[in-house]
Structure formats: C-alpha cells, structure tokens
Scaffold this motif. Structure first.
Motif, PDB file in Angstrom:
ATOM      1  N   ASN A  33       0.983  -1.122   0.061  1.00 36.17           N
ATOM      2  CA  ASN A  33       0.035   0.014   0.090  1.00 36.17           C
ATOM      3  C   ASN A  33       0.941   1.328   0.035  1.00 36.17           C
ATOM      4  O   ASN A  33       1.912   1.219   0.766  1.00 36.17           O
ATOM      5  CB  ASN A  33      -0.951   0.007   1.169  1.00 36.17           C
ATOM      6  N   TYR A  34       0.679   2.080  -0.992  1.00 32.85           N
ATOM      7  CA  TYR A  34       1.519   3.324  -0.953  1.00 32.85           C
ATOM      8  C   TYR A  34       0.527   4.760  -0.782  1.00 32.85           C
ATOM      9  O   TYR A  34      -0.401   4.864  -1.160  1.00 32.85           O
ATOM     10  CB  TYR A  34       2.024   3.440  -2.316  1.00 32.85           C
ATOM     11  N   ALA A  35       1.146   5.762  -0.184  1.00 28.14           N
ATOM     12  CA  ALA A  35       0.767   7.085  -0.170  1.00 28.14           C
ATOM     13  C   ALA A  35       0.430   7.579  -1.813  1.00 28.14           C
ATOM     14  O   ALA A  35       1.614   7.107  -2.461  1.00 28.14           O
ATOM     15  CB  ALA A  35       1.431   7.952   0.657  1.00 28.14           C
ATOM     16  N   ASP A  36      -0.444   8.222  -2.130  1.00 32.07           N
ATOM     17  CA  ASP A  36      -0.628   8.861  -3.512  1.00 32.07           C
ATOM     18  C   ASP A  36       0.673   9.515  -4.154  1.00 32.07           C
ATOM     19  O   ASP A  36       0.882   9.584  -5.047  1.00 32.07           O
ATOM     20  CB  ASP A  36      -1.851   9.704  -3.456  1.00 32.07           C
ATOM     21  N   SER A  37       1.274  10.061  -2.922  1.00 30.04           N
ATOM     22  CA  SER A  37       2.221  11.024  -3.445  1.00 30.04           C
ATOM     23  C   SER A  37       3.643  10.327  -3.757  1.00 30.04           C
ATOM     24  O   SER A  37       4.619  11.012  -4.322  1.00 30.04           O
ATOM     25  CB  SER A  37       2.778  12.111  -2.101  1.00 30.04           C
ATOM     26  N   VAL A  38       3.613   9.050  -3.345  1.00 35.98           N
ATOM     27  CA  VAL A  38       5.035   8.338  -3.679  1.00 35.98           C
ATOM     28  C   VAL A  38       4.702   7.203  -4.763  1.00 35.98           C
ATOM     29  O   VAL A  38       5.523   6.458  -5.129  1.00 35.98           O
ATOM     30  CB  VAL A  38       5.702   7.788  -2.556  1.00 35.98           C
ATOM     31  N   LYS A  39       3.393   7.044  -5.104  1.00 40.73           N
ATOM     32  CA  LYS A  39       3.050   6.001  -6.147  1.00 40.73           C
ATOM     33  C   LYS A  39       3.626   5.986  -7.333  1.00 40.73           C
ATOM     34  O   LYS A  39       3.820   7.167  -8.002  1.00 40.73           O
ATOM     35  CB  LYS A  39       1.705   5.907  -6.316  1.00 40.73           C
ATOM     36  N   GLY A  40       4.312   5.219  -7.934  1.00 44.58           N
ATOM     37  CA  GLY A  40       5.227   5.260  -9.035  1.00 44.58           C
ATOM     38  C   GLY A  40       6.727   5.395  -8.935  1.00 44.58           C
ATOM     39  O   GLY A  40       7.316   5.420  -9.863  1.00 44.58           O
ATOM     40  N   ARG A  41       6.992   6.026  -7.693  1.00 46.14           N
ATOM     41  CA  ARG A  41       8.486   6.376  -7.376  1.00 46.14           C
ATOM     42  C   ARG A  41       9.169   5.540  -6.443  1.00 46.14           C
ATOM     43  O   ARG A  41      10.325   5.213  -6.383  1.00 46.14           O
ATOM     44  CB  ARG A  41       8.483   7.769  -7.141  1.00 46.14           C
ATOM     45  N   PHE A  42       8.481   5.175  -5.270  1.00 42.65           N
ATOM     46  CA  PHE A  42       8.964   4.468  -4.194  1.00 42.65           C
ATOM     47  C   PHE A  42       8.457   2.882  -4.323  1.00 42.65           C
ATOM     48  O   PHE A  42       7.210   2.700  -4.886  1.00 42.65           O
ATOM     49  CB  PHE A  42       8.494   4.949  -3.004  1.00 42.65           C
ATOM     50  N   THR A  43       9.436   1.843  -4.097  1.00 39.77           N
ATOM     51  CA  THR A  43       8.867   0.546  -3.769  1.00 39.77           C
ATOM     52  C   THR A  43       9.149  -0.035  -2.473  1.00 39.77           C
ATOM     53  O   THR A  43      10.116   0.255  -1.850  1.00 39.77           O
ATOM     54  CB  THR A  43       9.612  -0.245  -4.875  1.00 39.77           C
ATOM     55  N   ILE A  44       8.383  -0.589  -1.751  1.00 40.11           N
ATOM     56  CA  ILE A  44       8.594  -1.427  -0.601  1.00 40.11           C
ATOM     57  C   ILE A  44       8.634  -2.725  -0.911  1.00 40.11           C
ATOM     58  O   ILE A  44       7.898  -3.320  -1.529  1.00 40.11           O
ATOM     59  CB  ILE A  44       7.211  -0.853   0.342  1.00 40.11           C
ATOM     60  N   SER A  45       9.763  -3.446   0.167  1.00 40.20           N
ATOM     61  CA  SER A  45       9.820  -4.859  -0.231  1.00 40.20           C
ATOM     62  C   SER A  45      10.321  -5.218   1.174  1.00 40.20           C
ATOM     63  O   SER A  45      10.574  -4.311   2.103  1.00 40.20           O
ATOM     64  CB  SER A  45      10.732  -5.172  -1.246  1.00 40.20           C
ATOM     65  N   ARG A  46      10.059  -6.573   1.332  1.00 37.89           N
ATOM     66  CA  ARG A  46      10.713  -7.171   2.784  1.00 37.89           C
ATOM     67  C   ARG A  46      11.286  -8.482   2.642  1.00 37.89           C
ATOM     68  O   ARG A  46      10.946  -9.235   1.550  1.00 37.89           O
ATOM     69  CB  ARG A  46       9.590  -7.025   3.882  1.00 37.89           C
ATOM     70  N   ASP A  47      12.051  -8.884   3.477  1.00 39.93           N
ATOM     71  CA  ASP A  47      12.973 -10.201   3.435  1.00 39.93           C
ATOM     72  C   ASP A  47      12.253 -10.648   4.843  1.00 39.93           C
ATOM     73  O   ASP A  47      12.833 -10.322   5.958  1.00 39.93           O
ATOM     74  CB  ASP A  47      14.390 -10.041   3.422  1.00 39.93           C
ATOM     75  N   ASN A  48      11.473 -11.727   4.894  1.00 44.94           N
ATOM     76  CA  ASN A  48      11.007 -12.176   6.106  1.00 44.94           C
ATOM     77  C   ASN A  48      11.942 -13.197   6.823  1.00 44.94           C
ATOM     78  O   ASN A  48      11.831 -12.976   7.896  1.00 44.94           O
ATOM     79  CB  ASN A  48       9.690 -13.118   5.677  1.00 44.94           C
ATOM     80  N   ALA A  49      12.986 -13.462   6.131  1.00 48.44           N
ATOM     81  CA  ALA A  49      13.949 -14.440   6.810  1.00 48.44           C
ATOM     82  C   ALA A  49      14.926 -13.503   7.683  1.00 48.44           C
ATOM     83  O   ALA A  49      15.264 -14.059   8.648  1.00 48.44           O
ATOM     84  CB  ALA A  49      14.765 -15.390   5.711  1.00 48.44           C
ATOM     85  N   LYS A  50      15.078 -12.416   7.243  1.00 49.39           N
ATOM     86  CA  LYS A  50      15.827 -11.587   7.800  1.00 49.39           C
ATOM     87  C   LYS A  50      15.123 -10.316   8.670  1.00 49.39           C
ATOM     88  O   LYS A  50      15.750  -9.582   9.513  1.00 49.39           O
ATOM     89  CB  LYS A  50      16.750 -10.626   6.902  1.00 49.39           C
ATOM     90  N   ASN A  51      13.750 -10.195   8.501  1.00 53.98           N
ATOM     91  CA  ASN A  51      13.070  -9.520   9.306  1.00 53.98           C
ATOM     92  C   ASN A  51      13.288  -8.015   8.964  1.00 53.98           C
ATOM     93  O   ASN A  51      13.461  -7.154   9.791  1.00 53.98           O
ATOM     94  CB  ASN A  51      13.104  -9.548  10.793  1.00 53.98           C
ATOM     95  N   THR A  52      13.432  -7.985   7.831  1.00 57.44           N
ATOM     96  CA  THR A  52      13.966  -6.600   7.116  1.00 57.44           C
ATOM     97  C   THR A  52      13.043  -5.930   6.149  1.00 57.44           C
ATOM     98  O   THR A  52      12.302  -6.735   5.493  1.00 57.44           O
ATOM     99  CB  THR A  52      15.422  -6.697   6.734  1.00 57.44           C
ATOM    100  N   VAL A  53      12.896  -4.722   6.216  1.00 54.97           N
ATOM    101  CA  VAL A  53      11.885  -3.984   5.209  1.00 54.97           C
ATOM    102  C   VAL A  53      12.827  -3.160   4.359  1.00 54.97           C
ATOM    103  O   VAL A  53      13.584  -2.559   5.052  1.00 54.97           O
ATOM    104  CB  VAL A  53      10.703  -3.502   5.778  1.00 54.97           C
ATOM    105  N   TYR A  54      12.452  -2.681   3.078  1.00 59.18           N
ATOM    106  CA  TYR A  54      13.193  -1.818   2.306  1.00 59.18           C
ATOM    107  C   TYR A  54      12.309  -0.953   1.812  1.00 59.18           C
ATOM    108  O   TYR A  54      11.115  -1.381   1.452  1.00 59.18           O
ATOM    109  CB  TYR A  54      13.912  -2.489   1.358  1.00 59.18           C
TER     110      TYR A  54
END
Length: 121
Positions: free
Chosen positions: A58-79
């Motif tokens: 889910n993204y704020a409208d102001s960042v859609k198309g520019r920001f990408t969120i992802s995560r690595d569940n094995a590392k408990n890490t979000v990017y």
C-alpha cells in the motif's frame, strides 16, 4: 526487547535515488505488517508505504510510481527504494512493524528511531 534500526538516509539531489533498510531484531516470534512513515518539519507523521507478510503493498498517493517497498521475512527486514526524489520528500523516515514477541499473546506496534532524508533542489 526489540530494536528496529533504520539505515540508508542521507542527502541527495532532486531526481536521485536512495534505498532505506530497517532490520528488526530481538525476541521476535512473528511480524505482521511492516511499513515506512515520514515526518517533515512542522507536519504530522504520515504513512509512506506498508507491506504485509504475504507481500501485499500500500502506498501514499504522493509516492506511487516512485517508491517501492519490499521485505525479506527471513531477515526481518523491510526496504524502501526511493526513486525520482523530490524536495518535498525531505523528512525523517521511520520504520514500523506490527510484531509478536516470543511468549506474548498480542501483536504490538514498534518503531525505529528514524533516518533523515534530505532532497536538495
């Protein structure tokens, strides 16, 4: 105890890119949603992006198309990959995680201390 530690902030010119990371550590049993919020000077903290354990985003409208969120569940890490940055993206960026500690019965929200992103024009 749980720690959420952000990294990757800094100074970048408009149009540039940065990648934020947030690693959760401690006595964690499970993590539900993770997300990034930001707070600019004089403004309220706002949601930038969130991601469920299954990968729904889910993204704020102001960042859609520019920001990408992802995560690595094995590392408990979000990017958060931030491209085409604008001066209005300047803010302190905070990591958030809805997680369950070992031995606990309820999920709770935890926050990192924040990392500063400054975009110059």
């Amino acid at each position: 105890q749980v720690q959420l530690v952000e990294s990757g902030g800094g100074l970048v010119q408009a149009g540039g890119s940065l990648r934020l990371s947030c690693a959760a550590s401690g006595s964690i049993f499970s993590i539900n949603a993770m997300g990034w919020y930001r707070q600019a000077p004089g403004k309220q903290r706002e949601l930038v992006a969130s991601i469920t354990r299954g990968g729904s985003t889910n993204y704020a409208d102001s960042v859609k198309g520019r920001f990408t969120i992802s995560r690595d569940n094995a590392k408990n890490t979000v990017y958060l990959q931030m491209n085409s940055l604008k001066p209005e993206d300047t803010a302190v960026y905070y990591c958030n995680a809805d997680l369950l500690l070992r031995g606990a019965v309820m999920y709770k929200d935890y926050w990192g201390k924040g990392t500063l992103v400054t975009v110059s024009s």
